[in-house]
Design a protein around this motif. Sequence first.
Motif, PDB file in Angstrom:
ATOM      1  N   LYS A   1      61.127  30.947  45.001  1.00 56.63           N
ATOM      2  CA  LYS A   1      60.295  32.126  45.223  1.00 56.63           C
ATOM      3  C   LYS A   1      61.116  33.403  45.095  1.00 56.63           C
ATOM      4  O   LYS A   1      60.925  34.367  45.819  1.00 56.63           O
ATOM      5  N   LEU A   2      62.056  33.384  44.115  1.00 54.13           N
ATOM      6  CA  LEU A   2      62.850  34.583  43.894  1.00 54.13           C
ATOM      7  C   LEU A   2      62.013  35.694  43.295  1.00 54.13           C
ATOM      8  O   LEU A   2      62.317  36.866  43.421  1.00 54.13           O
ATOM      9  N   PHE A   3      60.958  35.296  42.599  1.00 58.03           N
ATOM     10  CA  PHE A   3      60.145  36.280  41.890  1.00 58.03           C
ATOM     11  C   PHE A   3      58.680  36.061  42.215  1.00 58.03           C
ATOM     12  O   PHE A   3      58.224  34.938  42.341  1.00 58.03           O
ATOM     13  N   GLU A   4      57.960  37.148  42.336  1.00 56.63           N
ATOM     14  CA  GLU A   4      56.523  37.084  42.535  1.00 56.63           C
ATOM     15  C   GLU A   4      55.834  37.302  41.196  1.00 56.63           C
ATOM     16  O   GLU A   4      56.271  38.105  40.381  1.00 56.63           O
ATOM     17  N   LYS A   5      54.749  36.600  40.999  1.00 57.29           N
ATOM     18  CA  LYS A   5      54.009  36.756  39.756  1.00 57.29           C
ATOM     19  C   LYS A   5      53.373  38.136  39.698  1.00 57.29           C
ATOM     20  O   LYS A   5      52.831  38.627  40.673  1.00 57.29           O
ATOM     21  N   SER A   6      53.465  38.753  38.531  1.00 59.61           N
ATOM     22  CA  SER A   6      52.823  40.051  38.338  1.00 59.61           C
ATOM     23  C   SER A   6      51.679  39.887  37.344  1.00 59.61           C
ATOM     24  O   SER A   6      51.713  39.016  36.491  1.00 59.61           O
ATOM     25  N   TYR A   7      50.676  40.734  37.475  1.00 65.50           N
ATOM     26  CA  TYR A   7      49.514  40.661  36.595  1.00 65.50           C
ATOM     27  C   TYR A   7      49.432  41.913  35.743  1.00 65.50           C
ATOM     28  O   TYR A   7      49.773  43.005  36.194  1.00 65.50           O
ATOM     29  N   ARG A   8      48.985  41.736  34.514  1.00 59.30           N
ATOM     30  CA  ARG A   8      48.725  42.889  33.657  1.00 59.30           C
ATOM     31  C   ARG A   8      47.408  43.499  34.109  1.00 59.30           C
ATOM     32  O   ARG A   8      46.340  42.945  33.880  1.00 59.30           O
ATOM     33  N   TYR A   9      47.500  44.621  34.777  1.00 59.21           N
ATOM     34  CA  TYR A   9      46.277  45.264  35.265  1.00 59.21           C
ATOM     35  C   TYR A   9      46.572  46.734  35.480  1.00 59.21           C
ATOM     36  O   TYR A   9      47.211  47.114  36.454  1.00 59.21           O
ATOM     37  N   ASP A  10      46.130  47.554  34.549  1.00 55.62           N
ATOM     38  CA  ASP A  10      46.283  48.997  34.649  1.00 55.62           C
ATOM     39  C   ASP A  10      44.938  49.562  35.073  1.00 55.62           C
ATOM     40  O   ASP A  10      43.949  49.408  34.370  1.00 55.62           O
ATOM     41  N   ARG A  11      44.883  50.206  36.236  1.00 52.92           N
ATOM     42  CA  ARG A  11      43.601  50.657  36.776  1.00 52.92           C
ATOM     43  C   ARG A  11      42.897  51.651  35.868  1.00 52.92           C
ATOM     44  O   ARG A  11      41.706  51.897  36.037  1.00 52.92           O
ATOM     45  N   SER A  12      43.610  52.238  34.897  1.00 53.65           N
ATOM     46  CA  SER A  12      42.958  53.151  33.963  1.00 53.65           C
ATOM     47  C   SER A  12      43.056  52.671  32.519  1.00 53.65           C
ATOM     48  O   SER A  12      42.658  53.371  31.602  1.00 53.65           O
ATOM     49  N   GLY A  13      43.597  51.475  32.317  1.00 53.42           N
ATOM     50  CA  GLY A  13      43.805  50.983  30.962  1.00 53.42           C
ATOM     51  C   GLY A  13      42.822  49.897  30.560  1.00 53.42           C
ATOM     52  O   GLY A  13      41.889  49.559  31.291  1.00 53.42           O
ATOM     53  N   GLU A  14      43.060  49.320  29.375  1.00 55.69           N
ATOM     54  CA  GLU A  14      42.112  48.363  28.819  1.00 55.69           C
ATOM     55  C   GLU A  14      41.994  47.104  29.659  1.00 55.69           C
ATOM     56  O   GLU A  14      40.899  46.561  29.828  1.00 55.69           O
ATOM     57  N   ASP A  15      43.126  46.619  30.207  1.00 53.51           N
ATOM     58  CA  ASP A  15      43.052  45.365  30.956  1.00 53.51           C
ATOM     59  C   ASP A  15      42.191  45.521  32.214  1.00 53.51           C
ATOM     60  O   ASP A  15      41.588  44.563  32.680  1.00 53.51           O
ATOM     61  N   HIS A  16      42.144  46.737  32.746  1.00 52.43           N
ATOM     62  CA  HIS A  16      41.237  47.017  33.870  1.00 52.43           C
ATOM     63  C   HIS A  16      39.800  46.699  33.460  1.00 52.43           C
ATOM     64  O   HIS A  16      39.082  45.970  34.150  1.00 52.43           O
ATOM     65  N   TYR A  17      39.390  47.244  32.321  1.00 58.21           N
ATOM     66  CA  TYR A  17      38.012  47.047  31.873  1.00 58.21           C
ATOM     67  C   TYR A  17      37.764  45.602  31.440  1.00 58.21           C
ATOM     68  O   TYR A  17      36.680  45.054  31.670  1.00 58.21           O
ATOM     69  N   ASN A  18      38.762  44.986  30.814  1.00 60.44           N
ATOM     70  CA  ASN A  18      38.611  43.590  30.410  1.00 60.44           C
ATOM     71  C   ASN A  18      38.432  42.678  31.619  1.00 60.44           C
ATOM     72  O   ASN A  18      37.600  41.762  31.611  1.00 60.44           O
ATOM     73  N   THR A  19      39.225  42.923  32.678  1.00 55.45           N
ATOM     74  CA  THR A  19      39.160  42.059  33.853  1.00 55.45           C
ATOM     75  C   THR A  19      37.859  42.263  34.619  1.00 55.45           C
ATOM     76  O   THR A  19      37.237  41.300  35.077  1.00 55.45           O
ATOM     77  N   ILE A  20      37.434  43.509  34.754  1.00 57.95           N
ATOM     78  CA  ILE A  20      36.161  43.770  35.415  1.00 57.95           C
ATOM     79  C   ILE A  20      35.019  43.150  34.617  1.00 57.95           C
ATOM     80  O   ILE A  20      34.074  42.570  35.177  1.00 57.95           O
ATOM     81  N   SER A  21      35.118  43.247  33.285  1.00 56.99           N
ATOM     82  CA  SER A  21      34.099  42.630  32.429  1.00 56.99           C
ATOM     83  C   SER A  21      34.050  41.123  32.655  1.00 56.99           C
ATOM     84  O   SER A  21      32.970  40.526  32.767  1.00 56.99           O
ATOM     85  N   ALA A  22      35.226  40.505  32.756  1.00 53.68           N
ATOM     86  CA  ALA A  22      35.278  39.057  32.991  1.00 53.68           C
ATOM     87  C   ALA A  22      34.669  38.714  34.346  1.00 53.68           C
ATOM     88  O   ALA A  22      33.948  37.711  34.488  1.00 53.68           O
ATOM     89  N   PHE A  23      34.935  39.540  35.349  1.00 49.07           N
ATOM     90  CA  PHE A  23      34.395  39.311  36.701  1.00 49.07           C
ATOM     91  C   PHE A  23      32.866  39.357  36.679  1.00 49.07           C
ATOM     92  O   PHE A  23      32.192  38.442  37.187  1.00 49.07           O
ATOM     93  N   ILE A  24      32.306  40.403  36.084  1.00 45.36           N
ATOM     94  CA  ILE A  24      30.855  40.557  36.053  1.00 45.36           C
ATOM     95  C   ILE A  24      30.197  39.449  35.229  1.00 45.36           C
ATOM     96  O   ILE A  24      29.181  38.869  35.636  1.00 45.36           O
ATOM     97  N   LYS A  25      30.780  39.121  34.097  1.00 46.49           N
ATOM     98  CA  LYS A  25      30.198  38.084  33.241  1.00 46.49           C
ATOM     99  C   LYS A  25      30.277  36.707  33.907  1.00 46.49           C
ATOM    100  O   LYS A  25      29.423  35.848  33.680  1.00 46.49           O
TER     101      LYS A  25
END
Length: 438
Positions: free
Chosen positions: A238-262
Amino acid sequence: MGYKWESDKDACYDRASVGSSSIPLAARLRPLTLDDFVGQEHILGPGMPLRTAIEEDTLRSVILAGPPGTGKTTLASIIAKKTAAQFVRLNAVMSGVKDIKEVCSEAEKILTALRQKTVLFIDEIHRFNKAQQDALLPCVEQGTVILIGATTENPYFEVNAALVSRSHVYMLQPLCKEDLITILKTAIKKGFEKPIKIESEALEHLAIIANGDARIALNALELSVLTAGKNPSIQIQKLFEKSYRYDRSGEDHYNTISAFIKTLRGSDPDAALVWLFKIISSGEEPRFLFRRMLIFASEDIGNADPNALRIVVAAWQAFEMTGLPEGEYFLAHACIYLAQAPKSNAVKRAMEGVKYALKNAPTLEVPNHLRNAPLKGMKEQGYSVGYQYPHDCEQGIAEGNYFPIGFRPQDFYHPSDRGFEREVDERLTRAKKVLRTR
């Protein structure tokens, strides 16, 4: 000067530098050929157009788009080694219109005098403003330079549409776990001066926490080796924690929210929870999620389950009284309820139908029988005359036309046969037998 003309030796790091600790591991192991390149089989597999163009040195302008650590710069380096053209690098953060014009001017001279083309690699091309991209456009359009643009953003949103239309766009995908493990094994064999022993479980852990990013995986491996000291056996837990690609103002924000709603719409509560907690762990404002779920409760469920809206409102209120981390219960509660609820977009369709009808309506005047007559003399003008009080009628429904003058009565709301809307449909059917008798 913000750009660099490169020879074959400069194009990327040589194998001789692999053992040099002054150069980051990810740079030391940058592949020199397509055979060494790992991943992106959908665009670089045998016989694929991009691979063929690179191998045959017939590349035309391309934009390489994808998350960090997926191989965009590496591909540019491979092309630099492979092409017979002059190869120039520009960084969009450090370069301006002047640099672009100088490169294009020099490229035109080389093309005229030597009949040699110029390949221009622009890293982070999305950071160019409109003026900079416009300055580049004539060179690309006339074929003075062959553009290779690299971006972590969606080029269709962030890059000049004229540049996109004159380029082939290739979308690079996050590397899968197996590809990352292959890269890590190569690094263990060739990236260090001394033999390194790492358990397979540790390698898998590094591949998982890298989240599709080869650079993160290699940096984590290098840090693990450096912190291990003289111990040749590296234990990574557990030397490293997993990080997620998620920019609250970028494309991955919209992609992830889209995936959640769908996923909510698709009635899969388990997958919906995965997207929900990815979003929460990436630092998204919980109120944003509650707002989206409130909209969903009416847009995608509506009267199929009227309780859906109440559940989300109650969960939001409970969250405001509790806060995080316990507030995650209310987010999850609302998420699961919405996912399992019967679905209907009848409310949305009714809204769209009415809005369209309003645009084409000849008039929206209120008919006299629906007007109020509070003052003396108004009834003599026909106000309220002919109105039947529904509570005085059988079933509480009065025969009559409730639409504006000249507006043809029509059905906008069509309940589904799912959930509570089945009962709604039965009631409306009975009511319309009375309402539409005329």
